[in-house]
Design a protein around this motif. Sequence first.
Motif, PDB file in Angstrom:
ATOM      1  N   ALA A  73       0.838  -1.197   0.000  1.00 30.51           N
ATOM      2  CA  ALA A  73       0.000   0.000   0.000  1.00 30.51           C
ATOM      3  C   ALA A  73       0.875   1.249   0.000  1.00 30.51           C
ATOM      4  CB  ALA A  73      -0.903  -0.001   1.237  1.00 30.51           C
ATOM      5  N   LEU A  74       0.460   2.224  -0.785  1.00 29.31           N
ATOM      6  CA  LEU A  74       1.145   3.524  -0.822  1.00 29.31           C
ATOM      7  C   LEU A  74       0.294   4.556  -0.101  1.00 29.31           C
ATOM      8  CD1 LEU A  74       2.272   3.465  -4.560  1.00 29.31           C
ATOM      9  CD2 LEU A  74       3.603   2.783  -2.535  1.00 29.31           C
ATOM     10  N   ASP A  75       0.913   5.630   0.347  1.00 31.37           N
ATOM     11  CA  ASP A  75       0.158   6.617   1.132  1.00 31.37           C
ATOM     12  C   ASP A  75      -0.806   7.447   0.286  1.00 31.37           C
ATOM     13  OD1 ASP A  75       1.936   8.190  -0.204  1.00 31.37           O
ATOM     14  OD2 ASP A  75       2.982   8.931   1.572  1.00 31.37           O
ATOM     15  N   ASN A  76      -0.783   7.286  -1.058  1.00 29.77           N
ATOM     16  CA  ASN A  76      -1.730   8.001  -1.921  1.00 29.77           C
ATOM     17  C   ASN A  76      -2.955   7.143  -2.246  1.00 29.77           C
ATOM     18  OD1 ASN A  76      -0.625   6.129  -3.626  1.00 29.77           O
ATOM     19  ND2 ASN A  76       0.138   7.605  -5.140  1.00 29.77           N
ATOM     20  N   GLY A  77      -3.054   5.978  -1.615  1.00 32.15           N
ATOM     21  CA  GLY A  77      -4.212   5.118  -1.829  1.00 32.15           C
ATOM     22  C   GLY A  77      -4.031   4.105  -2.940  1.00 32.15           C
ATOM     23  N   LEU A  78      -2.894   4.102  -3.611  1.00 33.14           N
ATOM     24  CA  LEU A  78      -2.630   3.141  -4.677  1.00 33.14           C
ATOM     25  C   LEU A  78      -1.846   1.948  -4.139  1.00 33.14           C
ATOM     26  CD1 LEU A  78      -1.670   5.596  -7.572  1.00 33.14           C
ATOM     27  CD2 LEU A  78      -3.895   4.509  -7.127  1.00 33.14           C
ATOM     28  N   PHE A  79      -1.679   0.939  -4.988  1.00 35.20           N
ATOM     29  CA  PHE A  79      -0.964  -0.264  -4.578  1.00 35.20           C
ATOM     30  C   PHE A  79       0.042  -0.658  -5.654  1.00 35.20           C
ATOM     31  CE2 PHE A  79      -4.826  -0.256  -2.178  1.00 35.20           C
ATOM     32  CZ  PHE A  79      -4.459  -0.737  -0.926  1.00 35.20           C
ATOM     33  N   THR A  80       1.151  -1.202  -5.201  1.00 35.93           N
ATOM     34  CA  THR A  80       2.210  -1.648  -6.087  1.00 35.93           C
ATOM     35  C   THR A  80       2.816  -2.917  -5.495  1.00 35.93           C
ATOM     36  OG1 THR A  80       4.235  -0.976  -7.240  1.00 35.93           O
ATOM     37  CG2 THR A  80       3.982  -0.262  -4.942  1.00 35.93           C
ATOM     38  N   LEU A  81       3.857  -3.436  -6.127  1.00 31.53           N
ATOM     39  CA  LEU A  81       4.548  -4.585  -5.566  1.00 31.53           C
ATOM     40  C   LEU A  81       5.734  -4.118  -4.729  1.00 31.53           C
ATOM     41  CD1 LEU A  81       4.675  -7.246  -8.444  1.00 31.53           C
ATOM     42  CD2 LEU A  81       3.032  -7.030  -6.568  1.00 31.53           C
ATOM     43  N   GLY A  82       5.898  -4.742  -3.585  1.00 31.70           N
ATOM     44  CA  GLY A  82       7.040  -4.427  -2.755  1.00 31.70           C
ATOM     45  C   GLY A  82       8.278  -5.146  -3.267  1.00 31.70           C
ATOM     46  N   ILE A  83       9.405  -4.889  -2.667  1.00 33.64           N
ATOM     47  CA  ILE A  83      10.643  -5.546  -3.083  1.00 33.64           C
ATOM     48  C   ILE A  83      10.635  -6.993  -2.599  1.00 33.64           C
ATOM     49  CG2 ILE A  83      11.935  -3.377  -3.052  1.00 33.64           C
ATOM     50  CD1 ILE A  83      13.081  -4.230  -0.350  1.00 33.64           C
ATOM     51  N   PRO A  84      11.302  -7.905  -3.306  1.00 35.02           N
ATOM     52  CA  PRO A  84      11.328  -9.316  -2.886  1.00 35.02           C
ATOM     53  C   PRO A  84      11.945  -9.472  -1.493  1.00 35.02           C
ATOM     54  CG  PRO A  84      12.103  -9.070  -5.138  1.00 35.02           C
ATOM     55  CD  PRO A  84      12.005  -7.685  -4.568  1.00 35.02           C
TER      56      PRO A  84
END
Length: 258
Positions: A73-84
């Motif tokens: 989760a990002l603080d702007n409300g979006l989502f991405t993949l974290g680092i392995p």
Amino acid sequence: MEYENVRTGKLVLKGEKQKSKKRKHKKQEKNEGNSNLQDADAVSHGGWYETTKVSEITGTVAIEFGRHVYMKALDNGLFTLGIPHSEGEGPSPEEILTAIPVNETKVALKSGYGKYLGVDKKGVVVGRSDAVGALEQWEPIFQDGKLAILSNTNFFVSVTDEDDVVCQSKIAGPSEFVRIRSMVQQVEDPNKDTCEEEQGSLAQVEEKFVRKFQKFQDKKVRICEADRSSLKKAKEEGLLHETLLDRRSKMKADRYCK
């Protein structure tokens, strides 16, 4: 915005077939083997167990894409993949979600920022809602040992080449297959296949049967005083009910025994 800590807490398996109770010893060996594999998998993920049915998706969870890579989760409300992550390491705080059952097939997901996950008009997964509406309900679909998450828009969760989390595919393929991991270990109930009347010690089991079948005017329970060693053997041989019936037949005022 400071990331909040999520709380630990605690839905019907699609395509699951009822397994036969025959050949119990082989089934037990298979279950023990599966348990060892699950334990090893959990250890390699920092104690996070892979869920295998909807009822297990509750409380503290994380969504894994690939091996040791989680949705973040990002603080702007979006989502991405974290680092392995390294072997034996669990998800980071920003990769942890709280799953809340909606019904038997759907769950709601809340990010560590206290917002519920939904889908915007472009099919992008966002966490900006303060309440659970139709768009904030997700259906985990288990089939053939794989899991895909279906949104209320009937698109599956996946990740773009830029690592953005979206719902833009109506077909679940390798890009849509995920794992939902939980910190709540699923403990096998040793009594799940045993009726309530047969649970407990042999003395307790016999008392339950006596209370069920005998009727006394003075309301006092009378139990056969003979040695219970025969009950243990009868239980192992699957003859417990018949043996209890014989013991009850020796007592007076039994409604079903002569």
